[in-house]
Design an enzyme around this catalytic site. Structure first.
Site, PDB file in Angstrom:
ATOM      1  N   ASN A  14       0.898  -1.120  -0.100  1.00 49.83           N
ATOM      2  CA  ASN A  14      -0.054  -0.037   0.068  1.00 49.83           C
ATOM      3  C   ASN A  14       0.855   1.228   0.103  1.00 49.83           C
ATOM      4  OD1 ASN A  14      -1.943   1.982   0.328  1.00 49.83           O
ATOM      5  ND2 ASN A  14      -2.847   1.022   2.055  1.00 49.83           N
ATOM      6  N   ARG A  29      -2.296  -2.194  -3.673  1.00 51.66           N
ATOM      7  CA  ARG A  29      -3.785  -1.313  -3.522  1.00 51.66           C
ATOM      8  C   ARG A  29      -3.666  -0.086  -4.180  1.00 51.66           C
ATOM      9  NH1 ARG A  29      -5.386   2.695   0.355  1.00 51.66           N
ATOM     10  NH2 ARG A  29      -7.576   2.818   0.671  1.00 51.66           N
ATOM     11  N   HIS A  80     -13.246   2.357  -0.469  1.00 47.30           N
ATOM     12  CA  HIS A  80     -13.152   1.314   0.717  1.00 47.30           C
ATOM     13  C   HIS A  80     -13.777  -0.139   0.007  1.00 47.30           C
ATOM     14  CE1 HIS A  80     -13.027   4.931   3.860  1.00 47.30           C
ATOM     15  NE2 HIS A  80     -12.126   4.469   3.445  1.00 47.30           N
ATOM     16  N   ARG A 126     -11.477  15.333   6.515  1.00 43.27           N
ATOM     17  CA  ARG A 126     -12.434  15.671   5.194  1.00 43.27           C
ATOM     18  C   ARG A 126     -13.760  16.109   5.770  1.00 43.27           C
ATOM     19  NH1 ARG A 126     -11.067  10.194   2.486  1.00 43.27           N
ATOM     20  NH2 ARG A 126      -8.493  10.470   2.209  1.00 43.27           N
ATOM     21  N   HIS A 131     -13.671  -0.062  17.520  1.00 45.44           N
ATOM     22  CA  HIS A 131     -12.855   0.184  18.836  1.00 45.44           C
ATOM     23  C   HIS A 131     -13.534   1.143  19.672  1.00 45.44           C
ATOM     24  CE1 HIS A 131      -9.797  -2.563  17.994  1.00 45.44           C
ATOM     25  NE2 HIS A 131      -9.334  -1.966  16.849  1.00 45.44           N
ATOM     26  N   GLU A 180      -7.861  -5.913   4.668  1.00 45.21           N
ATOM     27  CA  GLU A 180      -7.664  -5.120   3.570  1.00 45.21           C
ATOM     28  C   GLU A 180      -6.553  -6.051   2.696  1.00 45.21           C
ATOM     29  OE1 GLU A 180      -9.035  -0.953   2.451  1.00 45.21           O
ATOM     30  OE2 GLU A 180      -8.180  -0.902   4.417  1.00 45.21           O
TER      31      GLU A 180
END
Length: 367
Positions: free
Chosen positions: A6, A64, A153, A214, A307, A354
């Protein structure tokens, strides 16, 4: 063994996946690429990664890639033509795709004899129907510049939907769920029978839920308004919405853990940030429930989703008449199923992986 990379503009996250024993394998992060105190470039970063791996046999490399545009609706074996196409897609994801491309170039140079596969965050959302993926702008303009809802995602959403079906003992093709991927980036996705039918992110990852830095959903006239009234050019507006908005803009910090601490201490800005964040998620849950018609499960995943019990409880508060509820004890214990027994909609906490999903898709294509 499959090496999963990644690659960002200044970092490379890596993991070696043994599909026979996914819990084993080496993982790590090379940071500050091209910065003081770090390695000079991605080639040097890959050299460091390979040094860490030693004699581990690498059979393939999965990369990725955030944005595949309209061209890539499935994983692709990387050759020169694919790499050229990825470069053409940079304007769609200028913050993400350049690092991915640089990582691919460095990895192909260091590992030229193994297959390299691009796995796209957008690919899972290729099944979204036109009514949900089409923006109501001039059709010729949209076609010319490939403007539509792509969603992101996707690798995580597909993986989590499959694991949720296993958790609940139901066939994936018979499961309708909403996946809430809540991390520094955040998205909601409506999944019907293992296929994405709507998602909160759009042409870029900026649309949708409130995120770490964002803004998420915003009146599209705001950039023009800021340009006209505040004298901000569009680069400054984009920077404000991408890097200085969200939790950071509202609460002064982009980490939900810090927001929760400040909220507990009575900080008004943190409390507002938390409330806006959870309200936006609740609104999307209601919208996607309507899209799906029948809803079987709501699934929380990623750093915040896995979490933060306070976030999960607040996001779904007041939805009991819809058969959606959170059991406080189960939620506080981060149980896999946090809804009370007998509710119509299962509320689940499913860790995402992922890297494993990328490795599985890579192996399926080339091994």
């Amino acid at each position: 063994m499959i090496l999963v990379l990644n690659s960002g503009s200044s970092s490379v996250k890596f993991r070696v996946v043994d599909l026979g024993d996914p819990g084993a394998g080496t993982r790590g992060l090379v940071e500050k690429i091209g910065e003081p105190g770090g390695v000079p470039d991605h080639a040097a970063a890959l050299e460091q990664v390979l040094d860490n791996l030693g004699d581990v046999p690498i059979e393939a490399v999965g990369h990725r890639i955030v944005h595949g545009g309209s061209r890539f609706n499935a994983p692709a074996v990387i050759d020169d033509a694919v790499l050229a196409a990825l470069r053409e897609l940079v304007p769609l994801a200028p913050l993400h795709n350049p690092g991915g491309i640089t990582g691919i170039e460095a990895a192909r140079a260091k590992l030229p004899t193994v297959a390299h596969v691009a796995v796209f965050d957008t690919a899972f959302h290729a099944t979204i129907p036109p009514a949900a993926s089409t923006y109501a702008i001039d059709r010729a303009l949209a076609a010319r510049y490939d403007i539509r809802r792509f969603g992101f995602h996707g690798t995580s959403c597909g993986y989590v939907a499959g694991r949720t079906a296993t958790l609940l003992g139901r066939p994936l093709e018979d499961l309708n769920c909403i996946v809430l991927h809540l991390g520094n980036g955040a998205s909601a996705t409506a999944v019907r029978g293992g296929r994405s039918v709507d998602t909160s992110m759009g042409l870029t990852p900026l649309e949708g839920l409130v995120m770490g830095t964002r803004s998420g959903d915003l009146d599209p006239a705001v950039p023009a308004y800021l340009h006209r009234v505040a004298g901000m050019d569009f680069a400054a507006v984009d920077d404000a919405l991408q890097r200085h908005a969200g939790l950071l803009g509202l609460g002064g910090v982009n980490d939900m853990r810090a927001i929760l601490e400040r909220r507990s201490a009575g900080d008004e800005a943190a409390t507002l940030a938390f409330d806006v964040y959870c309200h936006r998620i609740r609104k999307y849950v209601g919208a996607f429930h309507a899209v799906l018609g029948r809803l079987d499960a709501i699934v929380f995943t990623a750093g915040v989703g896995e979490h933060a019990p306070a976030v999960r409880a607040a996001c779904l508060a007041g939805l009991e008449t819809w058969g959606i509820a959170v059991d406080p004890a189960r939620n506080g214990a981060n149980a896999s199923v946090i809804s009370p027994d007998g509710t119509a909609v299962a509320v689940c906490v499913v860790p995402t992986d992922e890297e494993l999903a990328i490795a599985e898709q890579t192996a399926e294509l080339v091994l």
